[in-house]
Design a protein around this motif. Structure first.
Motif, PDB file in Angstrom:
ATOM      1  N   ARG A 171       0.850  -1.195   0.000  1.00  0.00           N
ATOM      2  CA  ARG A 171       0.000   0.000   0.000  1.00  0.00           C
ATOM      3  C   ARG A 171       0.881   1.238   0.000  1.00  0.00           C
ATOM      4  NH1 ARG A 171      -2.693   3.182   3.687  1.00  0.00           N
ATOM      5  NH2 ARG A 171      -1.860   2.076   5.483  1.00  0.00           N
TER       6      ARG A 171
ATOM      7  N   VAL B 180       6.863  -3.532 -10.188  1.00  0.00           N
ATOM      8  CA  VAL B 180       5.432  -3.301  -9.983  1.00  0.00           C
ATOM      9  C   VAL B 180       5.207  -1.878  -9.490  1.00  0.00           C
ATOM     10  CG1 VAL B 180       3.426  -3.950  -8.595  1.00  0.00           C
ATOM     11  CG2 VAL B 180       4.938  -5.717  -9.508  1.00  0.00           C
TER      12      VAL B 180
ATOM     13  N   ILE C 154       3.133   1.094  -7.776  1.00  0.00           N
ATOM     14  CA  ILE C 154       2.069   1.301  -6.804  1.00  0.00           C
ATOM     15  C   ILE C 154       1.714   2.781  -6.888  1.00  0.00           C
ATOM     16  CG2 ILE C 154       1.289   0.903  -4.434  1.00  0.00           C
ATOM     17  CD1 ILE C 154       4.614  -0.350  -4.900  1.00  0.00           C
TER      18      ILE C 154
ATOM     19  N   THR D  86      -3.389   0.390  -3.498  1.00  0.00           N
ATOM     20  CA  THR D  86      -2.999  -0.859  -2.868  1.00  0.00           C
ATOM     21  C   THR D  86      -2.845  -1.915  -3.955  1.00  0.00           C
ATOM     22  OG1 THR D  86      -4.178  -0.322  -0.829  1.00  0.00           O
ATOM     23  CG2 THR D  86      -3.698  -2.649  -1.226  1.00  0.00           C
ATOM     24  N   VAL D  87      -1.734  -2.610  -3.947  1.00  0.00           N
ATOM     25  CA  VAL D  87      -1.506  -3.679  -4.925  1.00  0.00           C
ATOM     26  C   VAL D  87      -1.437  -5.008  -4.187  1.00  0.00           C
ATOM     27  CG1 VAL D  87       0.099  -4.647  -6.609  1.00  0.00           C
ATOM     28  CG2 VAL D  87      -0.302  -2.176  -6.558  1.00  0.00           C
ATOM     29  N   ASP D  88      -2.443  -5.847  -4.426  1.00  0.00           N
ATOM     30  CA  ASP D  88      -2.470  -7.179  -3.831  1.00  0.00           C
ATOM     31  C   ASP D  88      -1.904  -8.151  -4.861  1.00  0.00           C
ATOM     32  OD1 ASP D  88      -3.160  -9.765  -3.010  1.00  0.00           O
ATOM     33  OD2 ASP D  88      -4.920  -9.037  -1.928  1.00  0.00           O
TER      34      ASP D  88
ATOM     35  N   ARG E  30      -3.693  -9.813  -8.281  1.00  0.00           N
ATOM     36  CA  ARG E  30      -3.192  -9.412  -9.594  1.00  0.00           C
ATOM     37  C   ARG E  30      -2.577 -10.579 -10.371  1.00  0.00           C
ATOM     38  NH1 ARG E  30      -1.170  -3.883 -10.433  1.00  0.00           N
ATOM     39  NH2 ARG E  30      -2.579  -2.562  -9.267  1.00  0.00           N
TER      40      ARG E  30
ATOM     41  N   TYR F  94       0.271 -11.803  -9.407  1.00  0.00           N
ATOM     42  CA  TYR F  94       1.718 -11.599  -9.297  1.00  0.00           C
ATOM     43  C   TYR F  94       2.272 -12.484  -8.186  1.00  0.00           C
ATOM     44  CZ  TYR F  94       1.020  -7.115 -11.751  1.00  0.00           C
ATOM     45  OH  TYR F  94       0.697  -6.136 -12.638  1.00  0.00           O
TER      46      TYR F  94
END
Ligand SMILES: [Cu+2]
Length: 164
Positions: A68, A109, A111, A116-118, A122, A124
């Motif tokens: 996040r 990646v 952000i 927020t990148v989960d 995704r 990943y």
């Protein structure tokens, strides 16, 4: 024609005023420096950092996490290092024609600010290559995440079943 000249008397400041101006300038500089420093160390918040257990003799491991970015600038996860493996790559997983494919994300990646990148959602994962020893459920591994802006961030990954 004498317009610019007529401004000059206004700039003729007393010593006390000049001192005050200098003080003000200093305060602005200090404030700006503090702001810039705050920006540079804008923290990335890591959650749910975990790795799947591996079988004895396995050479690769897979980990996910949630990143996040509460800052006002986008940041980018560019590299990961851990003593548990020779190297770590950021992979994206997809299914094409019923075949599961893994692809390395050479740009890392991103952000976005406030995003927020989960990794799990995704598709990943972090791929640990040439594991030094198997990842055992209940254990944990230490790693450093490297961000373009936020710099290095130490993270402990729990080793546990990742079904969810
Ligand atoms: Cu992979």
């Amino acid at each position: 024609m004498h317009r610019s000249l007529s401004l000059l008397p206004a700039l003729r400041l007393s010593r006390r005023d000049r001192l005050l101006l200098l003080l003000l300038a200093c305060m602005i500089c200090i404030a700006a420096a503090a702001l810039t420093r705050g920006e540079a160390s804008s923290p990335i918040v890591v959650a749910a950092a975990r790795c799947a257990p591996t079988f004895a003799g396995a050479k690769v491991g897979s980990c996910t996490l949630v990143l996040r970015n509460p800052g006002r600038s986008a940041d980018r996860l560019v590299a990961i290092a851990t003593d548990a493996a020779d190297r770590v790559e950021i992979h994206s997983m997809s299914v094409a024609d019923g075949v599961m494919q893994m692809r390395r994300l050479p740009q890392g990646v991103e952000i976005a600010a406030g995003a927020t990148v989960d990794f799990h959602d995704r598709g990943y994962h972090l791929m640990l290559l040439d594991l030094k020893e198997p990842l055992t459920a209940g254990g944990s591994i230490d790693a450093d995440l490297f961000f373009e802006r936020a710099g290095a961030l130490p993270v402990a990954f729990r080793v546990e079943d990742m079904e969810r």
